[in-house]
Write a protein that holds these residues in place. Structure first.
Motif: not given
Length: 68
Positions: A50-68
């Motif tokens: 992902a260009e912005d280093k994030t991914a969102r779960c299609p089921y629950c909507g939780t946003l994951y952010r990669l920091i390194d």
């Protein structure tokens, strides 16, 4: 089916943003830290590409952010 105890309720899957590190990859939701009794089916999330280093779960909507 077992009944959840009081400690299990403290682990409700209600987190909306989770920070992850490369050591946590490959990423899937729910994570191993989530309570299984209130989870959705496990889904893999391709956060590395992902260009912005994030991914969102299609089921629950939780946003994951990669920091390194």
């Amino acid at each position: 089916m077992s009944t959840p105890n009081v400690a299990d309720y403290k682990r409700l899957n209600d987190t909306r943003e989770v920070v992850v590190k490369r050591q946590d990859l490959p990423l899937s939701c729910p994570t191993d830290a989530s309570a299984l009794w209130c989870s959705h089916p496990r889904v893999s999330l391709a956060i590395e590409g992902a260009e912005d280093k994030t991914a969102r779960c299609p089921y629950c909507g939780t946003l994951y952010r990669l920091i390194d």
